[in-house]
Design a protein around this motif. Structure first.
Motif, PDB file in Angstrom:
ATOM      1  N   LEU A  36       0.793  -1.235   0.000  1.00  0.00           N
ATOM      2  CA  LEU A  36       0.000   0.000   0.000  1.00  0.00           C
ATOM      3  C   LEU A  36       0.823   1.282   0.000  1.00  0.00           C
ATOM      4  O   LEU A  36       0.314   2.340  -0.348  1.00  0.00           O
ATOM      5  N   THR A  37       2.084   1.226   0.420  1.00  0.00           N
ATOM      6  CA  THR A  37       2.959   2.397   0.364  1.00  0.00           C
ATOM      7  C   THR A  37       4.254   2.019  -0.340  1.00  0.00           C
ATOM      8  O   THR A  37       4.562   0.839  -0.517  1.00  0.00           O
ATOM      9  N   ARG A  38       5.030   3.037  -0.689  1.00  0.00           N
ATOM     10  CA  ARG A  38       6.340   2.789  -1.312  1.00  0.00           C
ATOM     11  C   ARG A  38       7.466   2.971  -0.282  1.00  0.00           C
ATOM     12  O   ARG A  38       8.630   3.035  -0.660  1.00  0.00           O
ATOM     13  N   GLY A  39       7.090   3.035   0.989  1.00  0.00           N
ATOM     14  CA  GLY A  39       8.098   3.073   2.047  1.00  0.00           C
ATOM     15  C   GLY A  39       8.940   4.319   2.066  1.00  0.00           C
ATOM     16  O   GLY A  39      10.140   4.271   2.371  1.00  0.00           O
ATOM     17  N   GLU A  52      14.684   9.964  -3.823  1.00  0.00           N
ATOM     18  CA  GLU A  52      14.696   8.789  -4.678  1.00  0.00           C
ATOM     19  C   GLU A  52      14.257   7.517  -3.958  1.00  0.00           C
ATOM     20  O   GLU A  52      14.069   6.471  -4.594  1.00  0.00           O
ATOM     21  N   LEU A  53      14.101   7.601  -2.633  1.00  0.00           N
ATOM     22  CA  LEU A  53      13.835   6.397  -1.855  1.00  0.00           C
ATOM     23  C   LEU A  53      12.568   5.656  -2.287  1.00  0.00           C
ATOM     24  O   LEU A  53      12.611   4.413  -2.394  1.00  0.00           O
ATOM     25  N   PRO A  54      11.434   6.326  -2.518  1.00  0.00           N
ATOM     26  CA  PRO A  54      10.249   5.563  -2.938  1.00  0.00           C
ATOM     27  C   PRO A  54      10.488   4.742  -4.204  1.00  0.00           C
ATOM     28  O   PRO A  54      10.090   3.571  -4.277  1.00  0.00           O
ATOM     29  N   ARG A  55      11.149   5.348  -5.184  1.00  0.00           N
ATOM     30  CA  ARG A  55      11.440   4.608  -6.421  1.00  0.00           C
ATOM     31  C   ARG A  55      12.375   3.430  -6.147  1.00  0.00           C
ATOM     32  O   ARG A  55      12.145   2.310  -6.641  1.00  0.00           O
ATOM     33  N   VAL A  56      13.406   3.666  -5.349  1.00  0.00           N
ATOM     34  CA  VAL A  56      14.371   2.612  -5.068  1.00  0.00           C
ATOM     35  C   VAL A  56      13.716   1.469  -4.304  1.00  0.00           C
ATOM     36  O   VAL A  56      13.929   0.285  -4.614  1.00  0.00           O
ATOM     37  N   ARG A  57      12.878   1.811  -3.326  1.00  0.00           N
ATOM     38  CA  ARG A  57      12.233   0.755  -2.547  1.00  0.00           C
ATOM     39  C   ARG A  57      11.251  -0.045  -3.395  1.00  0.00           C
ATOM     40  O   ARG A  57      11.104  -1.254  -3.213  1.00  0.00           O
ATOM     41  N   HIS A  72       1.411 -11.753  -9.229  1.00  0.00           N
ATOM     42  CA  HIS A  72       0.715 -10.486  -9.451  1.00  0.00           C
ATOM     43  C   HIS A  72       1.124  -9.509  -8.353  1.00  0.00           C
ATOM     44  O   HIS A  72       0.981  -9.819  -7.169  1.00  0.00           O
ATOM     45  N   LEU A  73       1.630  -8.349  -8.735  1.00  0.00           N
ATOM     46  CA  LEU A  73       2.099  -7.348  -7.774  1.00  0.00           C
ATOM     47  C   LEU A  73       1.454  -6.005  -8.067  1.00  0.00           C
ATOM     48  O   LEU A  73       1.432  -5.552  -9.214  1.00  0.00           O
ATOM     49  N   GLU A  74       0.926  -5.380  -7.008  1.00  0.00           N
ATOM     50  CA  GLU A  74       0.417  -4.018  -7.108  1.00  0.00           C
ATOM     51  C   GLU A  74       1.059  -3.185  -6.008  1.00  0.00           C
ATOM     52  O   GLU A  74       1.114  -3.606  -4.846  1.00  0.00           O
ATOM     53  N   VAL A  75       1.552  -2.001  -6.365  1.00  0.00           N
ATOM     54  CA  VAL A  75       2.193  -1.096  -5.408  1.00  0.00           C
ATOM     55  C   VAL A  75       1.472   0.240  -5.468  1.00  0.00           C
ATOM     56  O   VAL A  75       1.317   0.815  -6.555  1.00  0.00           O
ATOM     57  N   TYR A  76       1.050   0.741  -4.305  1.00  0.00           N
ATOM     58  CA  TYR A  76       0.324   2.002  -4.245  1.00  0.00           C
ATOM     59  C   TYR A  76       1.138   3.052  -3.488  1.00  0.00           C
ATOM     60  O   TYR A  76       2.147   2.726  -2.844  1.00  0.00           O
ATOM     61  N   GLY A  77       0.708   4.290  -3.578  1.00  0.00           N
ATOM     62  CA  GLY A  77       1.486   5.395  -3.044  1.00  0.00           C
ATOM     63  C   GLY A  77       0.891   6.066  -1.827  1.00  0.00           C
ATOM     64  O   GLY A  77       1.099   7.274  -1.627  1.00  0.00           O
ATOM     65  N   TYR A  78       0.167   5.330  -0.994  1.00  0.00           N
ATOM     66  CA  TYR A  78      -0.302   5.922   0.257  1.00  0.00           C
ATOM     67  C   TYR A  78       0.904   6.289   1.109  1.00  0.00           C
ATOM     68  O   TYR A  78       1.966   5.659   1.018  1.00  0.00           O
ATOM     69  N   PRO A  79       0.771   7.314   1.951  1.00  0.00           N
ATOM     70  CA  PRO A  79       1.949   7.783   2.696  1.00  0.00           C
ATOM     71  C   PRO A  79       2.422   6.808   3.758  1.00  0.00           C
ATOM     72  O   PRO A  79       1.626   6.306   4.555  1.00  0.00           O
ATOM     73  N   ASP A  80       3.710   6.548   3.739  1.00  0.00           N
ATOM     74  CA  ASP A  80       4.352   5.760   4.780  1.00  0.00           C
ATOM     75  C   ASP A  80       4.203   6.508   6.101  1.00  0.00           C
ATOM     76  O   ASP A  80       4.405   7.719   6.168  1.00  0.00           O
TER      77      ASP A  80
END
Length: 216
Positions: A36-39, A52-57, A72-80
């Motif tokens: 749910l987040t990109r960490g 750059e951390l969200p992209r790298v993670r 199947h992988l889904e990654v969302y951008g909710y705030p860490d």
């Protein structure tokens, strides 16, 4: 889909269910992962600029998921560290459940294992999404054999155990190694819950029988 894991952060998947995901894929199950987040609030260890951390993670996560044969992988951008402020995540998950039709879902328990607010929020939004979805799904929580010190309240004991064969352990460790920016978290996990390298443990909601090996 036979097995879907829902977690808030990149690396939550491999610590808790990396072996289960890999062995499910080997059995021919279709597997999925929703992160749910990109960490973006995690450590960077000087390996990249903060911006750059969200992209790298996310790249680390995608490599780990490929190693674990996640179909199947889904990654969302909710705030860490802010997932709990976004109840619309429950609506999103309900939509995704309707599309993916999972038979089993794995996520965090009500206390998040360690009371991390994003872990707790992932639990809450998953449960709310299942209520909206309405179909029958086996819901599993990450479940430690023993609660963390001082965190016994809300602890749920394991009902299902997934012992990892040597080859699976090697794959899991390779997947863990992809999360390079989170190396200190990996070491912390090894220090506090090293047994989860060899055996992953889960609590099946509503299960009343004797402890079982594998996910039903």
């Amino acid at each position: 889909m036979e097995l879907l894991v829902v977690v808030p952060h990149p690396d939550d998947e491999v610590f808790g269910a990396g072996g289960a995901l890999y062995e499910a894929a080997l059995r021919g199950w279709s597997t999925g992962l929703i992160t749910l987040t990109r960490g973006d609030q995690g450590r960077d260890l000087g390996l990249c600029a903060r911006e750059e951390l969200p992209r790298v993670r996310e790249e680390e996560l995608r490599r780990a998921a490929e190693i674990l044969r996640v179909g199947h992988l889904e990654v969302y951008g909710y705030p860490d560290k802010g997932l709990g402020e976004h109840p619309e995540a429950a609506e999103l998950l309900a939509e995704r459940f309707g599309e993916l039709r999972p038979e089993r879902i794995v996520t965090f328990p009500p206390n998040g294992l360690n009371r991390h607010p994003d872990h707790v929020a992932a639990h809450r939004w998953t449960v709310e999404a299942l209520e909206r979805y309405g179909a029958s799904v086996k819901l599993y929580y990450y479940a430690l054999p023993r609660p963390y010190p001082g965190l016994r309240e809300g602890w749920l004991p394991p009902t299902h155990f997934v012992p990892l064969e040597r080859a699976t352990l090697a794959v899991k460790m390779r997947a863990m190694a992809q999360h390079r920016t989170q190396a200190l978290s990996v070491l912390k996990m090894l220090d506090s819950a090293a047994e989860r390298l060899m055996e992953e443990t889960f609590h099946l909601v509503g299960y009343q029988g004797a402890a079982r090996t594998g996910l039903d």
